[in-house]
Design an enzyme around this catalytic site. Structure first.
Site, PDB file in Angstrom:
ATOM      1  N   GLY A   1     -15.787  16.549  56.322  1.00 51.89           N
ATOM      2  CA  GLY A   1     -17.172  16.666  56.789  1.00 51.89           C
ATOM      3  C   GLY A   1     -17.365  17.654  57.924  1.00 51.89           C
ATOM      4  O   GLY A   1     -18.305  17.529  58.706  1.00 51.89           O
TER       5      GLY A   1
ATOM      6  N   ASN B   1     -18.330  20.716  57.623  1.00 53.07           N
ATOM      7  CA  ASN B   1     -19.603  21.422  57.383  1.00 53.07           C
ATOM      8  C   ASN B   1     -20.781  20.530  57.773  1.00 53.07           C
ATOM      9  O   ASN B   1     -21.764  21.009  58.323  1.00 53.07           O
ATOM     10  CB  ASN B   1     -19.718  21.856  55.923  1.00 53.07           C
TER      11      ASN B   1
ATOM     12  N   ARG C   1     -19.565   8.926  34.241  1.00 56.18           N
ATOM     13  CA  ARG C   1     -20.252   9.866  35.118  1.00 56.18           C
ATOM     14  C   ARG C   1     -21.756   9.648  35.104  1.00 56.18           C
ATOM     15  O   ARG C   1     -22.427   9.718  36.129  1.00 56.18           O
ATOM     16  CB  ARG C   1     -19.948  11.284  34.626  1.00 56.18           C
TER      17      ARG C   1
ATOM     18  N   MET D   1     -16.846  16.122  46.104  1.00 58.13           N
ATOM     19  CA  MET D   1     -15.883  16.372  45.026  1.00 58.13           C
ATOM     20  C   MET D   1     -16.263  15.665  43.726  1.00 58.13           C
ATOM     21  O   MET D   1     -15.446  15.010  43.094  1.00 58.13           O
ATOM     22  CB  MET D   1     -14.471  15.934  45.470  1.00 58.13           C
TER      23      MET D   1
ATOM     24  N   HIS E   1     -19.203  26.952  48.680  1.00 57.32           N
ATOM     25  CA  HIS E   1     -17.926  27.078  47.980  1.00 57.32           C
ATOM     26  C   HIS E   1     -17.049  28.075  48.742  1.00 57.32           C
ATOM     27  O   HIS E   1     -17.534  29.127  49.160  1.00 57.32           O
ATOM     28  CB  HIS E   1     -18.170  27.561  46.546  1.00 57.32           C
TER      29      HIS E   1
ATOM     30  N   ASP F   1     -19.959  25.842  40.075  1.00 59.17           N
ATOM     31  CA  ASP F   1     -19.771  27.004  40.972  1.00 59.17           C
ATOM     32  C   ASP F   1     -20.372  28.286  40.403  1.00 59.17           C
ATOM     33  O   ASP F   1     -19.873  29.391  40.673  1.00 59.17           O
ATOM     34  CB  ASP F   1     -18.272  27.226  41.280  1.00 59.17           C
TER      35      ASP F   1
HETATM   36  C1  GRF Z   1     -15.293  23.421  52.316  1.00 59.78           C
HETATM   37  O1  GRF Z   1     -14.304  24.400  52.314  1.00 59.78           O
HETATM   38  C2  GRF Z   1     -16.363  23.723  51.313  1.00 59.78           C
HETATM   39  O2  GRF Z   1     -16.532  25.086  51.095  1.00 59.78           O
HETATM   40  C3  GRF Z   1     -15.822  23.083  50.053  1.00 59.78           C
HETATM   41  O3  GRF Z   1     -15.175  21.917  50.488  1.00 59.78           O
HETATM   42  C4  GRF Z   1     -14.755  22.086  51.832  1.00 59.78           C
HETATM   43  C5  GRF Z   1     -15.322  20.934  52.611  1.00 59.78           C
HETATM   44  O4  GRF Z   1     -14.834  20.865  53.923  1.00 59.78           O
HETATM   45  N1  GRF Z   1     -16.870  22.844  49.097  1.00 59.78           N
HETATM   46  P1  GRF Z   1     -15.477  19.850  54.946  1.00 59.78           P
HETATM   47  O5  GRF Z   1     -15.407  18.463  54.316  1.00 59.78           O
HETATM   48  O6  GRF Z   1     -16.895  20.271  55.201  1.00 59.78           O
HETATM   49  O7  GRF Z   1     -14.631  19.939  56.176  1.00 59.78           O
END
Ligand code: GRF
Length: 221
Positions: A17, A19, A70, A95, A114, A150
């Site tokens: 997390g 981001n 799903r 994910m 991504h 993607d």
């Molecule tokens: C990031 O590298 C993002 O680009 C990818 O998954 C990763 C997540 O990292 N989709 P975080 O959980 O935000 O640390």
């Protein structure tokens, strides 16, 4: 002019997390006029849940393995998030591939980050791939999510140079820093209604963007 309301977003995570944290920090520093109405994780042990709780956000966990398939998971997710105001769903290391029932409910309102310069390296292990192929640059992409993984319309990318001494982990760290810049930046554009999607074409301020979105180059990170 009337002041715009903060953009309500729901952030979907599965892990660290970081981001999510960058988005929380951008909101706290008033550089992003958004409001996270919920943080949803597909994993119960995701560290991002702690980050959300620390920021006093609503957090919820829905694990894919608790559902028969799903489709059922997507439906439960849809139902669960109905209670939270939401202009955009922001995937940040989530994910799980969202199915069509979910995408249809939030058309053009789901974005993802991504860790590669798409269309290069969709999927996993992007940093190792770029190093192995002797690429000179790598980076990250923020794009709209559609039914192709993607491969949705690209809003923006940030590139970083690959150094001779880079390992997967050092490159990943620099790309992460690029992500922490790029995601809040794009969310800011969305909050200010600067981005539109017309027939798979991304427009900024009504001007069509290049195929691979707006490109930032981060040199010294
Ligand atoms: C990031 O590298 C993002 O680009 C990818 O998954 C990763 C997540 O990292 N989709 P975080 O959980 O935000 O640390």
């Amino acid at each position: 002019m009337a002041k715009r309301e903060p953009l309500p977003i729901i952030v979907f995570i599965s892990g660290n997390g970081s981001n999510l944290q960058a988005i929380i920090d951008a909101i706290d520093s008033l550089s992003l006029p958004a409001k996270i109405t919920a943080v949803i994780s597909s994993k119960a042990n995701a560290y991002g849940l702690e980050r959300g709780q620390r920021a006093n956000l609503h957090t919820g966990v829905l694990c894919a393995q608790d559902f028969a398939n799903r489709h059922e998971y997507d439906q439960a997710l849809c139902k669960y998030i109905e209670q939270f105001p939401c202009a955009y769903i922001v995937l940040a290391g989530f994910m799980h591939v969202l199915g069509s029932c979910f995408l249809q409910k939030y058309p053009n309102r789901i974005i993802n980050i991504h860790p590669s310069l798409l269309p290069l390296y969709p999927g996993l292990n992007t940093h190792a791939g770029a190093i192995k192929n002797g690429d000179l640059e790598h980076g990250c992409t923020v794009h709209f999510v559609n039914e192709n993984v993607d491969a949705g319309p690209i809003i923006a990318q940030t590139s970083v140079k690959i150094r001779a001494e880079d390992t997967t982990s050092t490159l990943q760290q620099r790309v992460h820093k690029a992500e922490y810049f790029l995601y809040p930046t794009v969310l800011n554009w969305l909050a200010n209604e600067r981005i539109q999607l017309r027939e798979d074409h991304v427009l900024m301020d009504n001007i069509p963007m290049p195929q691979r979105g707006l490109r930032f180059v981060l040199n010294v990170i």
